[in-house]
Design an enzyme around this catalytic site. Sequence first.
Site, PDB file in Angstrom:
ATOM      1  N   GLN A 128      62.530  29.316  62.032  1.00 59.88           N
ATOM      2  CA  GLN A 128      63.313  30.008  61.006  1.00 59.88           C
ATOM      3  C   GLN A 128      63.773  29.036  59.931  1.00 59.88           C
ATOM      4  O   GLN A 128      64.466  28.058  60.235  1.00 59.88           O
ATOM      5  CB  GLN A 128      64.532  30.680  61.650  1.00 59.88           C
ATOM      6  CG  GLN A 128      65.502  31.308  60.644  1.00 59.88           C
ATOM      7  CD  GLN A 128      66.646  32.025  61.323  1.00 59.88           C
ATOM      8  OE1 GLN A 128      66.514  33.172  61.732  1.00 59.88           O
ATOM      9  NE2 GLN A 128      67.783  31.353  61.460  1.00 59.88           N
ATOM     10  N   GLY A 129      63.411  29.281  58.687  1.00 65.41           N
ATOM     11  CA  GLY A 129      63.825  28.452  57.567  1.00 65.41           C
ATOM     12  C   GLY A 129      64.934  29.114  56.778  1.00 65.41           C
ATOM     13  O   GLY A 129      64.665  29.692  55.712  1.00 65.41           O
ATOM     14  N   TYR A 130      66.149  29.060  57.281  1.00 64.22           N
ATOM     15  CA  TYR A 130      67.311  29.615  56.588  1.00 64.22           C
ATOM     16  C   TYR A 130      68.209  28.498  56.054  1.00 64.22           C
ATOM     17  O   TYR A 130      68.297  28.269  54.854  1.00 64.22           O
ATOM     18  CB  TYR A 130      68.120  30.520  57.528  1.00 64.22           C
ATOM     19  CG  TYR A 130      67.699  31.964  57.541  1.00 64.22           C
ATOM     20  CD1 TYR A 130      66.379  32.340  57.299  1.00 64.22           C
ATOM     21  CD2 TYR A 130      68.605  32.977  57.819  1.00 64.22           C
ATOM     22  CE1 TYR A 130      65.994  33.671  57.320  1.00 64.22           C
ATOM     23  CE2 TYR A 130      68.231  34.306  57.838  1.00 64.22           C
ATOM     24  CZ  TYR A 130      66.920  34.646  57.589  1.00 64.22           C
ATOM     25  OH  TYR A 130      66.548  35.966  57.615  1.00 64.22           O
ATOM     26  N   SER A 131      68.897  27.785  56.955  1.00 62.61           N
ATOM     27  CA  SER A 131      69.877  26.775  56.539  1.00 62.61           C
ATOM     28  C   SER A 131      69.221  25.627  55.782  1.00 62.61           C
ATOM     29  O   SER A 131      68.075  25.266  56.040  1.00 62.61           O
ATOM     30  CB  SER A 131      70.613  26.223  57.763  1.00 62.61           C
ATOM     31  OG  SER A 131      71.395  27.217  58.375  1.00 62.61           O
ATOM     32  N   GLU A 246      69.937  39.079  65.241  1.00 61.36           N
ATOM     33  CA  GLU A 246      70.192  37.808  65.922  1.00 61.36           C
ATOM     34  C   GLU A 246      71.531  37.834  66.643  1.00 61.36           C
ATOM     35  O   GLU A 246      71.669  37.315  67.753  1.00 61.36           O
ATOM     36  CB  GLU A 246      70.172  36.665  64.907  1.00 61.36           C
ATOM     37  CG  GLU A 246      70.386  35.289  65.533  1.00 61.36           C
ATOM     38  CD  GLU A 246      70.301  34.161  64.527  1.00 61.36           C
ATOM     39  OE1 GLU A 246      70.329  32.992  64.950  1.00 61.36           O
ATOM     40  OE2 GLU A 246      70.198  34.441  63.312  1.00 61.36           O
ATOM     41  N   SER A 387      78.787  30.845  61.595  1.00 60.41           N
ATOM     42  CA  SER A 387      79.914  30.195  62.264  1.00 60.41           C
ATOM     43  C   SER A 387      81.004  31.206  62.615  1.00 60.41           C
ATOM     44  O   SER A 387      81.015  32.344  62.130  1.00 60.41           O
ATOM     45  CB  SER A 387      80.493  29.106  61.367  1.00 60.41           C
ATOM     46  OG  SER A 387      81.089  29.689  60.212  1.00 60.41           O
ATOM     47  N   GLU A 389      83.970  31.238  61.589  1.00 59.69           N
ATOM     48  CA  GLU A 389      84.693  31.616  60.377  1.00 59.69           C
ATOM     49  C   GLU A 389      83.955  32.722  59.623  1.00 59.69           C
ATOM     50  O   GLU A 389      84.577  33.669  59.102  1.00 59.69           O
ATOM     51  CB  GLU A 389      84.878  30.388  59.482  1.00 59.69           C
ATOM     52  CG  GLU A 389      85.835  29.341  60.034  1.00 59.69           C
ATOM     53  CD  GLU A 389      85.247  28.528  61.174  1.00 59.69           C
ATOM     54  OE1 GLU A 389      86.020  27.875  61.892  1.00 59.69           O
ATOM     55  OE2 GLU A 389      84.002  28.536  61.348  1.00 59.69           O
TER      56      GLU A 389
END
Length: 402
Positions: A128-131, A246, A387, A389
């Site tokens: 997965q290429g997200y962050s 997810e 996260s 938060e």
Amino acid sequence: MDMDFTPDELAFQAEVRSFLKAHLSDRLIEGAKRTPGVFVEPDIGLEWQRILHDKGWLAIHWPVEDGGTGWTPVQRYIFEKECALAGAPALAVLGLKLVGPVICRFGTPEQKERFLPRILSAEDYWCQGYSEPGSGSDLASLKTRAVLEGDTYRINGSKIWTTHAHYANWMFCLVRTDPDVSAQRGITFLLVPMDQPGVTVTPIVTMAGDHEVNQVFLDDAKSHVGNRIGEEGQGWTIAKFLLENERGGSCFAPKLIADIDQLALTAAKVPSGTNGALIHDTEISRKLASLRLRARAFEISELRILAEIAKGRPPGPQTSLVKLFSANLRQELDTLAMDIHGLAGLQLPAERPLYGNEAPEPVGSIEAQMAAGRYLNSRAWTIFGGSDEVQKNIIAKTVLGL
């Protein structure tokens, strides 16, 4: 909500138990037991995937018309709970649970025909290429750029915390195709082949000594326009759909409960040094009871969400509750395991994997050998997939209406 299983559901539960007894080998159970990371190694996970694929029990989150099982949410819960109780290894969720449902929902017939069978057969392994560096929780600020030249996208940028990129031959990726519109509107969902000159995978080794994540550099990497899912600018909508899958859609409570029960058995064997086994220590027994009660309450919450999904409602923002509670319970459980194992829990062997003929001998017990690695790796639970938060903000805004 009726909490009792129907006769058909009880029959399905018996069928799952019988199948697991016949096909879940001791080698797979031992491999899963001796894995301190979040993800099992492909040799274990893919072997189990192929067994389930042969049975037709693999794509439990996919529509029937795309190769799914057609199970009800309750059947999915039963299956996942029985797998947790039996000690089955985790599956490669990046293909099966994340990009697979995206292709089912947003892909063209040609994309479904091309990619879905190869996900099921494990011929394709996905990351997965997200962050990105500087774009994690604030995912909309991503900077990886994709420019369409003829029928091919040219991609430049980098992705980080890319799980199992060193094994993957495909990456599903969020890229910026229009820098002149608002952040969310300029994002596109693109499938990128990993085996090409413009893709470089650099390992990131965790504090626990596990190589699960990586940084991926994209330097004039290419992907055909036919690998774009949806339209340009639709990536943010697709990304939110994927993140809901997810964070929810599966049940985390059964595995937590199974691990709590196993930790209680361990506490019944570890001597306290003063009063028999540690299970008789008031503080240890109190913490175990608290974890067990909260995990059972969490299980009810998951079942309520499944009941809503059974009525045709999408997972929705309540999956953030699942992510928030499961992550914190997991961390508390792994912290308590460190307390129970004491000095023996401080061992952190550098070898990987920790199963098989060349695995190092544990100090004390296998459970003690796993404790520090699991504790360190579980620090990531409150970060990946959004996260704590981020989850609290989603809950406040979309669930509580604050």
